[in-house]
Design an enzyme around this catalytic site. Structure first.
Site, mmCIF file in Angstrom:
data_model
loop_
_atom_site.group_PDB
_atom_site.id
_atom_site.type_symbol
_atom_site.label_atom_id
_atom_site.label_comp_id
_atom_site.label_asym_id
_atom_site.label_seq_id
_atom_site.Cartn_x
_atom_site.Cartn_y
_atom_site.Cartn_z
ATOM 1 N N VAL A 18 11.165 94.325 0.853
ATOM 2 C CA VAL A 18 11.922 93.136 1.279
ATOM 3 C C VAL A 18 12.061 92.109 0.157
ATOM 4 O O VAL A 18 12.716 91.082 0.341
ATOM 5 C CB VAL A 18 11.319 92.479 2.541
ATOM 6 C CG1 VAL A 18 11.302 93.469 3.693
ATOM 7 C CG2 VAL A 18 9.933 91.906 2.286
ATOM 8 N N ARG A 19 11.474 92.393 -0.999
ATOM 9 C CA ARG A 19 11.723 91.522 -2.154
ATOM 10 C C ARG A 19 13.165 91.670 -2.655
ATOM 11 O O ARG A 19 13.659 90.789 -3.361
ATOM 12 C CB ARG A 19 10.734 91.836 -3.276
ATOM 13 C CG ARG A 19 9.278 91.534 -2.919
ATOM 14 C CD ARG A 19 9.087 90.040 -2.693
ATOM 15 N NE ARG A 19 9.570 89.274 -3.814
ATOM 16 C CZ ARG A 19 8.888 89.080 -4.934
ATOM 17 N NH1 ARG A 19 7.675 89.541 -5.039
ATOM 18 N NH2 ARG A 19 9.403 88.389 -5.925
ATOM 19 N N HIS A 20 13.832 92.746 -2.299
ATOM 20 C CA HIS A 20 15.248 92.888 -2.648
ATOM 21 C C HIS A 20 16.055 92.033 -1.688
ATOM 22 O O HIS A 20 16.171 92.360 -0.510
ATOM 23 C CB HIS A 20 15.669 94.351 -2.598
ATOM 24 C CG HIS A 20 14.970 95.174 -3.633
ATOM 25 N ND1 HIS A 20 15.223 95.035 -4.979
ATOM 26 C CD2 HIS A 20 13.997 96.104 -3.542
ATOM 27 C CE1 HIS A 20 14.452 95.850 -5.667
ATOM 28 N NE2 HIS A 20 13.688 96.509 -4.828
ATOM 29 N N GLN A 39 12.399 93.995 10.908
ATOM 30 C CA GLN A 39 11.165 94.770 10.833
ATOM 31 C C GLN A 39 10.350 94.599 12.106
ATOM 32 O O GLN A 39 10.359 93.527 12.730
ATOM 33 C CB GLN A 39 10.349 94.260 9.623
ATOM 34 C CG GLN A 39 9.082 95.071 9.382
ATOM 35 C CD GLN A 39 8.419 94.752 8.055
ATOM 36 O OE1 GLN A 39 8.887 93.900 7.318
ATOM 37 N NE2 GLN A 39 7.332 95.434 7.745
ATOM 38 N N ARG A 47 13.983 101.644 -8.313
ATOM 39 C CA ARG A 47 12.991 102.249 -7.427
ATOM 40 C C ARG A 47 13.009 103.773 -7.483
ATOM 41 O O ARG A 47 12.125 104.394 -6.909
ATOM 42 C CB ARG A 47 13.207 101.758 -6.000
ATOM 43 C CG ARG A 47 13.108 100.250 -5.835
ATOM 44 C CD ARG A 47 11.765 99.679 -6.288
ATOM 45 N NE ARG A 47 11.619 98.288 -5.848
ATOM 46 C CZ ARG A 47 10.504 97.588 -5.989
ATOM 47 N NH1 ARG A 47 9.447 98.084 -6.622
ATOM 48 N NH2 ARG A 47 10.448 96.326 -5.560
#
Lengths: 230, 230, 230, 230
Positions: B79-81, B88, B169
């Site tokens: 979720v940092r993107h 969620q 990633r």
């Protein structure tokens, strides 16, 4: 004349949103939820998301519009909404061999001014063509073109942002051309997602009052309400 | 075990992107373009967008995934993107009456440690249940649960962001669990949009070298290349 | 224990916002405006921006905080706010040779459970160290660490987003640890920008009612208000 | 004539970025780091962030510019960069009693066309005034104004986005006016943050080749390089 066509969108947008929303409070996964939810359950979930301000699940459905026949005046305003994707016809790369432009109704209403308006815009376009023919690059020649010049673009917005933008741009205090644009956006969304389409409305319908300096008449301003109560 | 299912996406995503891209340099509108473009023209346009770095039209196609079986360790990274939408499963609102968790392969490989790992995680979960039964709210009881605890979520990302995130990633220096997650994301995209799916790859394939401190072996680092040349 | 320090911010943040806001309706440029505006004019402008919902000028002032002593449970929630920048201590790269963790007050209140909680968390940390010593990489060993584990990060948010996030996270229905975090954020902002600091408050203060399912008692819910009126 | 003034920015921007970056791999907190880092350590950290593509810590430093003397042609392009904040002079609310506009050099170079250009733009402005006097609202009268019309705005961008936007807009294939704008932005940043200022440069300096269809001459295109090698 503003033209808006919904050229693509997340299939079954309301169900997608509802299934995603349920994941946050459910022990069951989204794949299963997508299939099981009835339209009634979908509507109830969307109601609750909006009334409680839990808007992020509304981001899972996106809508892509072809927009034509809006002025550069309006496209400049439009692209200020940053939570969206735009691809616009370039005046740098496209030489406008055909020229269309917008005439505001307040100008059309005054015969003499209207004639001058058309004259002035036509003169600008004629000079644009003359400059192109003289080898001036399109990206420079266009400086003479008026804000009235029509443009076209593709815009993608998710349902959360559509609700937000419509709350501002369906306000009758907004620029008339952008109001028209989002009325057509709303009409397109209503065809495929009536529950969401119903949420595309000016902010006053949500607030219960007008937060502009002066009201259009639909709702009183906060100051007018305070005045009446005292 | 990471589970990824593409539950919704912009229909005909490559054509939608290509039609939008053409609007910027064309005198014709998007509605017409969507119908006329051949798959060959679509592929050529997508090639050109990517090789020239004109990536914004790639935002017009979005993909929505149901993701299950990832650890909270990994969801916290994911979720940092920020150019994406997530919903969620909440550990505040959902009491986990069933408990699954991830065991890293480096731990499984060491028999004695693995046994202790399972023991310790099980103890934590048992205390979690005991606390729930004693009236501790789920939102507090969960503080004892390990990062290994599985979570599920719905994620929507557009094609531009998918390309960006996969460049980071799918790098073998990334956390193994998030690599696995995006390998499955890529496999799902490839099924419905093979041209786009092919663009989901580690950054080194685009750079032609490795920009990490140490290479995984596929490409040499910039320093190693400079060394060889001199 | 949550620790928040404002380590950097846009100097004279309220004046910067007010000067920017005036540019939109003024024939004078921002450089001139910055110097000429009195604090009274600044306050009046900020009032008007907020009451009319014209929030974008509030983005011109940013605040950077060092945050320590929050659990990973809370940092995972925090980074869901996407209109902000975060740099967080990595559990992949940093081996935790010192270990701090959070104990919720509901657990501290129950003596026996509290003892088990400390025991269980300590066991998990001991196994973490044992795994590190056995050569398990930190990025895998951390899977056993609890959500209670403390983390630290740097967060930058602009004033518009601070107002938005505080409206959600100063609500007493929010997770207690994130409420505490934003109470400290608010206190830091108040020291250098009292006018803005005053705007950091739960959403109910703006709405005049509670939009949660159940109220904390400060404001009645919309349903309760409707009930009273009829 | 483009005018750019840096009216506000995160104090000590490079140190703020470096301290934030260190938090991710350090056992020490940001408050301490800010004080201890030497300028040499700061520079080394910023080097490493950029060469490894770990760009997010660069978001912790923001820069706010007063921009004047750019055409609406250029401001329309500028605001397409969405990771930034803009407050622009409104042509809806401000009646332009004074009128300035941009003349591209390619037009100035052709005496006869230049005269016609000034004539046409002046005519448009005269009609604008006439319409205002006849009671046409400014928001409609402006449709006749050319793209050349000057505008002013306040723009805030963080260092990461500045690097990205300059990589595109300092390319000599970009529109000349926006190149000029970002050359001045770069000059302003260099005064207060020389290490960051040095990173504001066209993408080819980073790529080592030109990714446009045709090169300006500084670097060969990828195709030209491939041609030479074979």
């Amino acid at each position: 004349m503003v033209y808006v066509a919904l050229i693509s969108y997340t299939p079954d947008p309301e169900r997608t949103i509802a299934a995603a929303a349920r994941v946050s409070t459910s022990a069951v996964g989204a794949s299963e939820l997508v299939e099981k939810l009835t339209q009634e359950a979908v509507n109830r979930l969307i109601d609750r998301l909006i009334s409680s301000g839990h808007l992020s699940p509304l981001e899972h459905a996106s809508f892509t519009f072809a927009i034509e026949g809006i002025s550069r005046v309006t496209s400049h305003q439009l692209v200020r909404h940053r939570m969206a994707s735009y691809t616009q016809q370039s005046q740098r790369y496209v030489s406008l061999r055909e020229f269309n432009y917008i005439t505001p109704a307040t100008i059309s209403a005054k015969g003499e001014l209207e004639a001058k308006y058309h004259q002035t815009v036509d003169d600008a376009y004629r000079l644009y063509l003359e400059m192109l023919d003289a080898g001036i690059p399109a990206e420079d020649a266009r400086y003479v073109l008026p804000g009235a010049a029509e443009t076209r673009l593709v815009m993608t917005m998710n349902a959360r942002e559509l609700i937000h933008v419509c709350s501002l741009r369906l306000c009758l205090k907004a620029q008339w051309e952008i109001v028209e644009l989002f009325e057509k956006v709303k009409a397109e969304v209503e065809k495929v997602a009536p529950r969401l389409g119903a949420e595309l409305k000016a902010k006053c319908y949500r607030l219960g009052y007008c937060d502009e300096a002066e009201s259009c008449g639909i709702f009183p301003t906060a100051a007018e309400i305070a005045g009446k109560e005292s």
